[in-house]
Design a protein around this motif. Structure first.
Motif, PDB file in Angstrom:
ATOM      1  N   ASN A 108      76.330  55.232  -7.845  1.00  0.00           N
ATOM      2  CA  ASN A 108      77.787  55.405  -7.810  1.00  0.00           C
ATOM      3  C   ASN A 108      78.462  54.670  -8.977  1.00  0.00           C
ATOM      4  OD1 ASN A 108      80.180  56.440  -6.824  1.00  0.00           O
ATOM      5  ND2 ASN A 108      80.590  54.645  -5.549  1.00  0.00           N
ATOM      6  N   CYS A 109      77.871  54.832 -10.169  1.00  0.00           N
ATOM      7  CA  CYS A 109      78.407  54.137 -11.344  1.00  0.00           C
ATOM      8  C   CYS A 109      79.113  55.134 -12.271  1.00  0.00           C
ATOM      9  CB  CYS A 109      77.265  53.449 -12.093  1.00  0.00           C
ATOM     10  SG  CYS A 109      75.971  54.580 -12.643  1.00  0.00           S
ATOM     11  N   HIS A 110      79.763  54.628 -13.293  1.00  0.00           N
ATOM     12  CA  HIS A 110      80.353  55.482 -14.337  1.00  0.00           C
ATOM     13  C   HIS A 110      79.213  56.095 -15.147  1.00  0.00           C
ATOM     14  CE1 HIS A 110      84.668  54.044 -14.250  1.00  0.00           C
ATOM     15  NE2 HIS A 110      84.065  53.205 -13.417  1.00  0.00           N
ATOM     16  N   THR A 111      79.405  57.319 -15.633  1.00  0.00           N
ATOM     17  CA  THR A 111      78.347  57.992 -16.401  1.00  0.00           C
ATOM     18  C   THR A 111      78.918  58.681 -17.637  1.00  0.00           C
ATOM     19  OG1 THR A 111      78.591  59.958 -15.012  1.00  0.00           O
ATOM     20  CG2 THR A 111      76.833  58.422 -14.410  1.00  0.00           C
TER      21      THR A 111
ATOM     22  N   MET B 294      82.671  60.748 -18.996  1.00  0.00           N
ATOM     23  CA  MET B 294      82.915  61.187 -20.372  1.00  0.00           C
ATOM     24  C   MET B 294      81.758  62.063 -20.832  1.00  0.00           C
ATOM     25  SD  MET B 294      83.306  58.544 -23.552  1.00  0.00           S
ATOM     26  CE  MET B 294      83.739  59.040 -25.188  1.00  0.00           C
ATOM     27  N   ALA B 295      82.071  63.125 -21.561  1.00  0.00           N
ATOM     28  CA  ALA B 295      81.040  63.949 -22.210  1.00  0.00           C
ATOM     29  C   ALA B 295      81.308  63.871 -23.701  1.00  0.00           C
ATOM     30  CB  ALA B 295      81.118  65.386 -21.717  1.00  0.00           C
ATOM     31  N   ILE B 296      80.323  63.374 -24.455  1.00  0.00           N
ATOM     32  CA  ILE B 296      80.539  63.168 -25.890  1.00  0.00           C
ATOM     33  C   ILE B 296      79.670  64.129 -26.690  1.00  0.00           C
ATOM     34  CG2 ILE B 296      78.855  61.252 -25.960  1.00  0.00           C
ATOM     35  CD1 ILE B 296      82.005  61.194 -28.070  1.00  0.00           C
ATOM     36  N   ASN B 297      80.281  64.778 -27.672  1.00  0.00           N
ATOM     37  CA  ASN B 297      79.588  65.699 -28.562  1.00  0.00           C
ATOM     38  C   ASN B 297      79.658  65.122 -29.977  1.00  0.00           C
ATOM     39  OD1 ASN B 297      78.913  67.785 -30.343  1.00  0.00           O
ATOM     40  ND2 ASN B 297      79.659  69.364 -28.975  1.00  0.00           N
ATOM     41  N   PRO B 298      78.566  64.496 -30.482  1.00  0.00           N
ATOM     42  CA  PRO B 298      78.620  63.827 -31.791  1.00  0.00           C
ATOM     43  C   PRO B 298      79.038  64.744 -32.928  1.00  0.00           C
ATOM     44  CG  PRO B 298      76.547  63.354 -30.673  1.00  0.00           C
ATOM     45  CD  PRO B 298      77.233  64.427 -29.877  1.00  0.00           C
ATOM     46  N   GLU B 299      78.515  65.974 -32.903  1.00  0.00           N
ATOM     47  CA  GLU B 299      78.842  66.910 -33.991  1.00  0.00           C
ATOM     48  C   GLU B 299      80.313  67.308 -33.964  1.00  0.00           C
ATOM     49  OE1 GLU B 299      74.558  66.764 -33.656  1.00  0.00           O
ATOM     50  OE2 GLU B 299      76.061  67.170 -32.133  1.00  0.00           O
ATOM     51  N   MET B 300      80.854  67.526 -32.766  1.00  0.00           N
ATOM     52  CA  MET B 300      82.279  67.870 -32.640  1.00  0.00           C
ATOM     53  C   MET B 300      83.162  66.697 -33.076  1.00  0.00           C
ATOM     54  SD  MET B 300      84.765  69.823 -32.006  1.00  0.00           S
ATOM     55  CE  MET B 300      84.755  71.213 -30.905  1.00  0.00           C
TER      56      MET B 300
ATOM     57  N   GLU C 166      72.883  48.266  -9.245  1.00  0.00           N
ATOM     58  CA  GLU C 166      73.784  47.185  -9.694  1.00  0.00           C
ATOM     59  C   GLU C 166      74.474  47.535 -11.014  1.00  0.00           C
ATOM     60  OE1 GLU C 166      70.197  46.152  -9.388  1.00  0.00           O
ATOM     61  OE2 GLU C 166      70.684  46.286  -7.256  1.00  0.00           O
ATOM     62  N   THR C 167      74.297  48.771 -11.480  1.00  0.00           N
ATOM     63  CA  THR C 167      74.788  49.161 -12.816  1.00  0.00           C
ATOM     64  C   THR C 167      76.242  49.625 -12.783  1.00  0.00           C
ATOM     65  OG1 THR C 167      72.572  49.717 -13.585  1.00  0.00           O
ATOM     66  CG2 THR C 167      74.385  50.806 -14.709  1.00  0.00           C
ATOM     67  N   ASP C 168      76.993  49.235 -13.829  1.00  0.00           N
ATOM     68  CA  ASP C 168      78.402  49.670 -13.959  1.00  0.00           C
ATOM     69  C   ASP C 168      78.505  50.999 -14.699  1.00  0.00           C
ATOM     70  OD1 ASP C 168      79.701  47.226 -12.875  1.00  0.00           O
ATOM     71  OD2 ASP C 168      78.723  46.279 -14.594  1.00  0.00           O
ATOM     72  N   LEU C 169      77.584  51.232 -15.651  1.00  0.00           N
ATOM     73  CA  LEU C 169      77.675  52.418 -16.506  1.00  0.00           C
ATOM     74  C   LEU C 169      76.293  52.878 -16.947  1.00  0.00           C
ATOM     75  CD1 LEU C 169      79.353  54.371 -18.418  1.00  0.00           C
ATOM     76  CD2 LEU C 169      79.298  52.533 -20.102  1.00  0.00           C
ATOM     77  N   LEU C 170      76.033  54.193 -16.842  1.00  0.00           N
ATOM     78  CA  LEU C 170      74.816  54.785 -17.410  1.00  0.00           C
ATOM     79  C   LEU C 170      75.217  55.741 -18.529  1.00  0.00           C
ATOM     80  CD1 LEU C 170      71.517  55.925 -16.018  1.00  0.00           C
ATOM     81  CD2 LEU C 170      72.904  57.721 -17.060  1.00  0.00           C
ATOM     82  N   ILE C 171      74.553  55.605 -19.694  1.00  0.00           N
ATOM     83  CA  ILE C 171      74.831  56.471 -20.850  1.00  0.00           C
ATOM     84  C   ILE C 171      73.550  57.240 -21.171  1.00  0.00           C
ATOM     85  CG2 ILE C 171      75.633  56.546 -23.235  1.00  0.00           C
ATOM     86  CD1 ILE C 171      76.696  53.627 -22.753  1.00  0.00           C
TER      87      ILE C 171
END
Length: 451
Positions: free
Chosen positions: A91-94, A118-124, A65-70
């Motif tokens: 089949n959710c956003h990741t 989305m792929a997020i790089n905190p240091e970048m 039932e999830t829309d987004l997994l982080i």
């Protein structure tokens, strides 16, 4: 929206707090029962104990039932696996946090092959903010809208500046610049100023303008914005590496002080244009020897907040360098802001802001029309870019006749790429992009600006 966050580290916890404030349904997965209990007692979120990369654990958390997994664990590989399973099971956003520099050149391939949103790089992300600040040293913070055509710049009003004791309404006549002063931080107060507001030396002021106008404004206001030629970094971690890489083709001479001999050798190979010094960055004698008094920029980027703060305070006492201070904990934000630390970089806040922007963009398809979001002052003031729908309550009505909420400013209208600073007689039209600055956090729709 229903959102699952895997990992209760600094970024995961900050995200849970911010997304909970925006009334999303949050579930956190983590192996550490004690950490999970501490968070679920403090904020209204669900907790599931277990490995986020296990199908059974994700099912227990309600992945279907999830829309987004982080995924924000300390392991890039685990984050990617969590997202891959979530994509298949729900089949959710990741969104995955991917920090290893070895993956940075392959981010697009990884994103496409794993179906990541989305792929997020905190240091970048932190390094990009630092490189922008080194290119515009008078600013404490820089955010961009409308693909770089509009900037919000935060700066400190220096003593003896023309802006001291000047009213906001007089800026256009006296400085001949069409910039809009959209927020003022005075001590612990955050103010959305009216035309009668009088600026003072020591205020932190945020302006919104096209890049050419902001450059002219600094010149007319008598705020020196010299190009930086030399920069000294203490700490040779990932952020320092990324900043040096981003500045490789500029004329800035970079000096990096790092305590670990193996890391020094590694950086020497990775950054042939930078000067790498093996030594203790907290050694005053070494800093003086390496030219802290002459350097034009000084960034304290070690893994310890206390050391970074002390180094920046020492640099401020020895030189007039542009200061950049990395801070991970935000518990003492008011104390930190009262110190002379220059631009304070919070990598986990930059990361959570980027993810928050994506969440707001996801809501577009669910009725929201927020395009971009920046926190001007953490959790206290926001700048939001809205896409204007055909809303009869707002469209075609002069701004002076709209019953706008208090502490809210219509800062800019972008109409087909033409940027205008709105006045009372201006109207908002369907298809415009509008930037709103406000201390009323959590706006989801343009009509939320009305009382």
């Amino acid at each position: 929206m229903k959102i699952i966050i895997v990992g209760c580290g600094k970024v995961g916890t900050t995200l849970a707090e911010q997304l909970n404030n925006e009334h999303h349904d949050i579930t956190i997965i983590d192996k550490n029962t004690a950490v999970l209990s501490a968070i679920t007692e403090r904020i209204d979120v669900m907790g599931v104990v277990g490995n986020g990369a296990v199908y059974k654990v994700q099912m227990e958390a309600g992945i279907q039932e999830t829309d987004l997994l982080i995924a924000t664990t300390n392991s890039d590989e685990l984050n990617m696996l969590c997202c891959l399973i979530a994509k298949k099971a729900g089949n959710c956003h990741t969104i995955a946090r991917i920090r290893n520099p070895e993956y940075s050149s392959e981010t697009r391939y990884i994103r496409e092959e794993l179906g990541l949103s989305m792929a997020i790089n905190p240091e970048m992300a932190a390094a990009m903010e630092i490189s922008r600040l080194l290119r515009f040293p008078s600013a404490i913070k820089i955010d961009t809208f409308a693909k770089g055509r509009i900037e919000i710049l935060k700066f400190l009003v220096p003593d003896h500046s023309k802006l001291h004791a000047m009213k906001v309404r007089d800026v256009l006549d006296k400085l001949h610049c069409t910039v809009l002063i959209c927020a003022v931080e005075r001590g612990e107060e955050v103010i959305i100023p009216s035309g009668d507001f009088e600026m003072q030396a020591g205020d932190k002021i945020s302006i919104i303008a096209p890049p050419a106008e902001s450059t002219e404004f600094f010149k007319q206001a008598g705020i020196i914005n010299n190009t930086i030629k030399t920069a000294m970094f203490v700490g040779g971690g990932k952020i320092t590496y990324y900043v040096a890489k981003l500045l490789e083709n500029t004329k800035i001479q970079i000096k990096i002080i790092e305590q670990n001999a193996d890391r020094c050798n590694e950086l020497s190979e990775l950054l042939p244009k930078a000067m790498i010094i093996h030594g203790d960055g907290s050694d005053q004698e070494l800093l003086l020897q390496e030219g802290i008094r002459q350097t034009e920029a000084f960034a304290s980027l070690t893994g310890f907040d206390e050391e970074n703060i002390m180094l920046s305070l020492y640099a401020a006492s020895q030189s007039k360098a542009k200061l950049i201070t990395k801070v991970n904990k935000i518990a003492f934000e008011n104390v930190i802001n009262s110190m002379n630390l220059g631009s304070v970089i919070y990598p986990k806040l930059i990361t959570s802001d980027s993810i928050l922007q994506y969440v707001r963009a996801m809501q577009n398809s669910m009725g929201s029309n927020v395009e971009t979001l920046y926190k001007i002052v953490a959790n206290r003031a926001e700048a939001l870019e809205f896409r204007v729908m055909n809303d009869p309550a707002i469209v075609g009505i002069p701004l002076e006749k709209l019953r706008l909420k208090d502490n809210l400013l219509v800062a800019c209208i972008n109409r087909n790429g033409r940027i205008r600073s709105p006045r009372g007689k201006d109207v908002i039209e369907t298809g415009d992009r509008v930037i709103i600055v406000t201390t009323n956090t959590g706006l989801n729709d343009l009509k939320d600006i009305l009382k």
